[in-house]
Design a protein around this motif. Structure first.
Motif, short mmCIF file in Angstrom:
data_model
loop_
_atom_site.label_atom_id
_atom_site.label_comp_id
_atom_site.label_asym_id
_atom_site.label_seq_id
_atom_site.Cartn_x
_atom_site.Cartn_y
_atom_site.Cartn_z
N GLY A 236 85.93 -22.40 -48.13
CA GLY A 236 86.59 -21.84 -49.30
C GLY A 236 85.56 -21.70 -50.39
O GLY A 236 84.56 -22.42 -50.39
N GLN A 237 85.76 -20.78 -51.34
CA GLN A 237 84.80 -20.65 -52.45
C GLN A 237 84.77 -21.93 -53.27
O GLN A 237 83.76 -22.26 -53.86
N ASN A 238 85.90 -22.61 -53.33
CA ASN A 238 85.96 -23.89 -54.04
C ASN A 238 87.03 -24.72 -53.33
O ASN A 238 88.18 -24.75 -53.76
N VAL A 300 74.63 -27.03 -58.13
CA VAL A 300 74.51 -27.45 -59.53
C VAL A 300 74.19 -26.25 -60.43
O VAL A 300 74.54 -26.24 -61.60
N GLN A 301 73.50 -25.26 -59.90
CA GLN A 301 73.12 -24.00 -60.57
C GLN A 301 72.03 -24.17 -61.63
O GLN A 301 71.13 -23.35 -61.72
N SER A 302 72.11 -25.23 -62.45
CA SER A 302 71.07 -25.47 -63.48
C SER A 302 71.13 -26.94 -63.89
O SER A 302 72.18 -27.58 -63.75
N SER A 338 72.22 -27.94 -52.39
CA SER A 338 72.70 -27.33 -53.63
C SER A 338 72.24 -25.87 -53.73
O SER A 338 71.34 -25.44 -53.01
N ASP A 339 72.89 -25.14 -54.64
CA ASP A 339 72.45 -23.78 -55.01
C ASP A 339 71.92 -23.86 -56.44
O ASP A 339 72.52 -24.53 -57.29
N ILE A 340 70.82 -23.14 -56.69
CA ILE A 340 70.28 -23.08 -58.06
C ILE A 340 69.92 -21.64 -58.40
O ILE A 340 69.35 -20.91 -57.57
N1 SAH Z 1 81.68 -20.51 -54.41
C1 SAH Z 1 80.41 -21.01 -54.18
C2 SAH Z 1 79.39 -19.99 -53.76
C3 SAH Z 1 79.31 -18.70 -54.49
S1 SAH Z 1 78.07 -17.56 -54.08
C4 SAH Z 1 80.01 -21.83 -55.36
O1 SAH Z 1 80.69 -21.86 -56.35
O2 SAH Z 1 79.00 -22.48 -55.30
C5 SAH Z 1 76.69 -18.56 -53.58
C6 SAH Z 1 75.65 -18.77 -54.60
O3 SAH Z 1 75.09 -17.54 -55.01
C7 SAH Z 1 76.09 -19.42 -55.89
O4 SAH Z 1 76.25 -20.79 -55.78
C8 SAH Z 1 75.01 -19.03 -56.84
O5 SAH Z 1 73.95 -19.97 -56.81
C9 SAH Z 1 74.50 -17.71 -56.27
N2 SAH Z 1 74.86 -16.58 -57.12
C10 SAH Z 1 76.09 -16.15 -57.45
N3 SAH Z 1 76.02 -15.10 -58.28
C11 SAH Z 1 74.70 -14.87 -58.51
C12 SAH Z 1 73.97 -13.93 -59.31
N4 SAH Z 1 74.59 -13.03 -60.04
N5 SAH Z 1 72.61 -13.99 -59.27
C13 SAH Z 1 71.97 -14.93 -58.54
N6 SAH Z 1 72.60 -15.82 -57.79
C14 SAH Z 1 73.96 -15.81 -57.77
#
Ligand code: SAH
Ligand code: SF4
Ligand code: F3S
Length: 476
Positions: A236-238, A300-302, A338-340
């Motif tokens: 799921g996205q979340n 965490v993104q940032s 994690s995603d950043i």
């Molecule tokens: N629902 C998930 C994943 C979403 S998309 C979440 O909330 O983590 C997967 C990843 O893509 C995100 O976590 C983010 O790090 C990245 N992402 C989303 N939009 C972006 C953008 N406009 N530019 C760069 N990375 C992006």
């Protein structure tokens, strides 16, 4: 929308099955006349959710009587399931749609369809309509379950078909699914996203959050386990918003526990958890249930509170770290990923250094790093952004270096240890012919007989790289 209104009705699904049967009949007639069966190919460009949708498309096409084609070149139906999350993903799709024009010239009867997240954006659907006249079907994410009707219309009337309505999206239960194998199974528990992180297109193309019924999810998982599935991935996205706005008796940790309590020899993973919704109850459930993998993907993104606020993430770095510490205390061997995003509008060097500091503090097993990509229609796309591209690139490379060093150290510490792995597929290394995965989600290339694929076994780790481990199968 009330949750019961979120489901596609049985009547609507029955209507689509009628179209499926009619197409199957047409395809049988074709086979009888030409001595060959029509084939179909589905290409996927997106995340696991998109891959799960692609498995549904393949399932529907199979029931329509199409056999799987090995590539786009000789397929009678080609569907591209697209992603819109970054510009790069969209450029790849447009390039490949362009390349299909040659196939279409050689075989005008071929049907080309473009679906998924990219097409759910009105401007992109228009672009496909105007610039690629040989694309026959354009369908958004919400139209997935209507695919039989769309193909039938194209087959019988020969006209181009567009189905990209702006709707909230519903849940269609019981669609056929064609899976790659029955070792790992992907099971969506909820669709859509309500979070509207300021950089992200997903809520616009996937619609509002909606949760499947617990009994539908548990039945699907039971079916997979009966077929020998060893790894269940809840998607799921979340996932932590599971059940919100419904009268289901379960939240996500309850659902996770119910899945883990099903009988059978399997491991459960899940993604994605938004840090603002990941609770101590989730961590406690993971700690309690042996079948839940000790692995948490927590984007965490940032590491900068100012940027997190601009991103509309609704947590601070301190709150994030508190959850990490709690999880580590409860599950000592847990692996975090994690995603950043690097280079969000207005990100200063100081903000970026806070991200680096957070990465050093958490010590992730792996990171998915992205350069910020502006997405039309999102709030961040109109925020001032004066950081030059070269500077963003430099930051990106610094982050990758820091993470590679951490991954390398974590992996090096595994050498000499023995752990359980699931043998998943064949690998590209002759000396380590099996690609396996530890409970913590690390890839292990294993010196083992490919006959072991689909089973759990014990691996003695002999070598490590920043990206993977290498091991030998040992007896229990
Ligand atoms: N629902 C998930 C994943 C979403 S998309 C979440 O909330 O983590 C997967 C990843 O893509 C995100 O976590 C983010 O790090 C990245 N992402 C989303 N939009 C972006 C953008 N406009 N530019 C760069 N990375 C992006
Ligand atoms: Fe995008 Fe945020 Fe939703 Fe994830 S939680 S899909 S990043 S809006
Ligand atoms: Fe996934 Fe891309 Fe859509 S990340 S939800 S396929 S925009």
């Amino acid at each position: 929308m009330k949750n019961q209104e979120v489901f596609v009705t049985p009547q609507e699904l029955a209507r689509q099955r009628e179209f499926t049967e009619r197409i199957a009949k047409l395809n049988d007639e074709y086979t009888a006349r030409y001595g060959r069966r029509r084939s179909a190919f589905v290409d996927c460009y997106g995340c696991q959710q998109n891959e799960a949708d692609a498995e549904c498309m393949r399932g529907m096409l199979r029931e329509m009587g199409y056999e799987p084609a090995k590539d786009e070149q000789d397929a009678d139906v080609v569907l591209l399931n697209t992603c819109a999350v970054r510009e790069h993903a969209e450029m790849r799709v447009l390039g490949n749609v362009g390349a299909l024009s040659h196939c279409k010239k050689a075989r005008p009867d071929m049907i080309i369809g473009v679906g998924g997240c990219m097409t759910q954006q009105t401007a992109m659907a228009e672009k496909l309509k105007k610039s690629f006249p040989y694309v026959d079907i354009v369908f958004g994410t919400h139209a997935l379950w209507r695919l039989p009707e769309l193909i039938y219309q194209k087959l019988t009337f020969g006209r181009r078909v567009f189905d990209v309505e702006d709707e909230d999206g519903r849940i269609a239960e019981g669609l056929p699914v064609q899976r790659k194998d029955y070792i790992r199974g992907w099971v969506s528990v909820m669709y859509g996203c309500n979070n509207f992180c300021s950089y992200c297109i997903v809520p616009y193309v996937r619609g509002r959050e909606r949760s499947r019924r617990p009994e539908d999810i548990l039945n699907e998982v039971r079916g997979l386990i009966e077929k020998g599935c060893r790894e269940i991935n809840l998607l799921g996205q979340n996932v932590n918003s599971y059940g919100h706005g419904t009268d289901y008796a379960m939240d996500f940790p309850d659902l996770l526990r119910a899945v883990a309590q099903l009988p059978g020899d399997f491991i459960v993973r899940f993604m994605t958890s938004h840090p603002k919704d990941a609770t101590r109850k989730l961590i406690d459930t993971m700690a309690d249930c042996e079948k839940i993998a000790p692995q948490l993907h927590l984007p965490v993104q940032s590491g900068s509170d100012r940027i997190l606020k601009e991103m509309n993430r609704r947590y601070t770095a301190a709150q994030y770290l508190e959850l990490i510490d709690y999880a580590r205390a409860r599950i000592p061997n847990i692996a975090f990923t994690s995603d950043i995003i690097v280079g969000f509008p207005g990100e200063t060097l100081e903000d970026f250094e806070q991200t680096l500091a957070l990465v050093e503090r958490v010590r992730y097993h792996a990171l998915f790093t992205f350069l910020y990509s502006p997405r039309g229609g999102t709030p961040a796309a109109s925020m001032p952004d004066d950081t030059p591209h070269e500077e963003k690139q430099r930051r990106f490379e610094r982050l990758c270096q820091v993470q590679n060093a951490i991954s390398e150290q974590i992996h090096a510490a595994c050498v000499g240890q023995t752990c359980r792995v699931l043998c998943e597929s064949k690998s590209r290394f002759d000396a380590f012919p099996v690609a396996a995965r530890t409970d913590t989600g690390r890839v292990v290339y294993l010196a083992a007989d490919p006959k072991e694929i689909g089973t759990f076994c014990r691996a003695h780790i002999v070598r490590a790289s920043p990206w993977a481990l290498f091991g030998e199968k040992v007896e229990d």
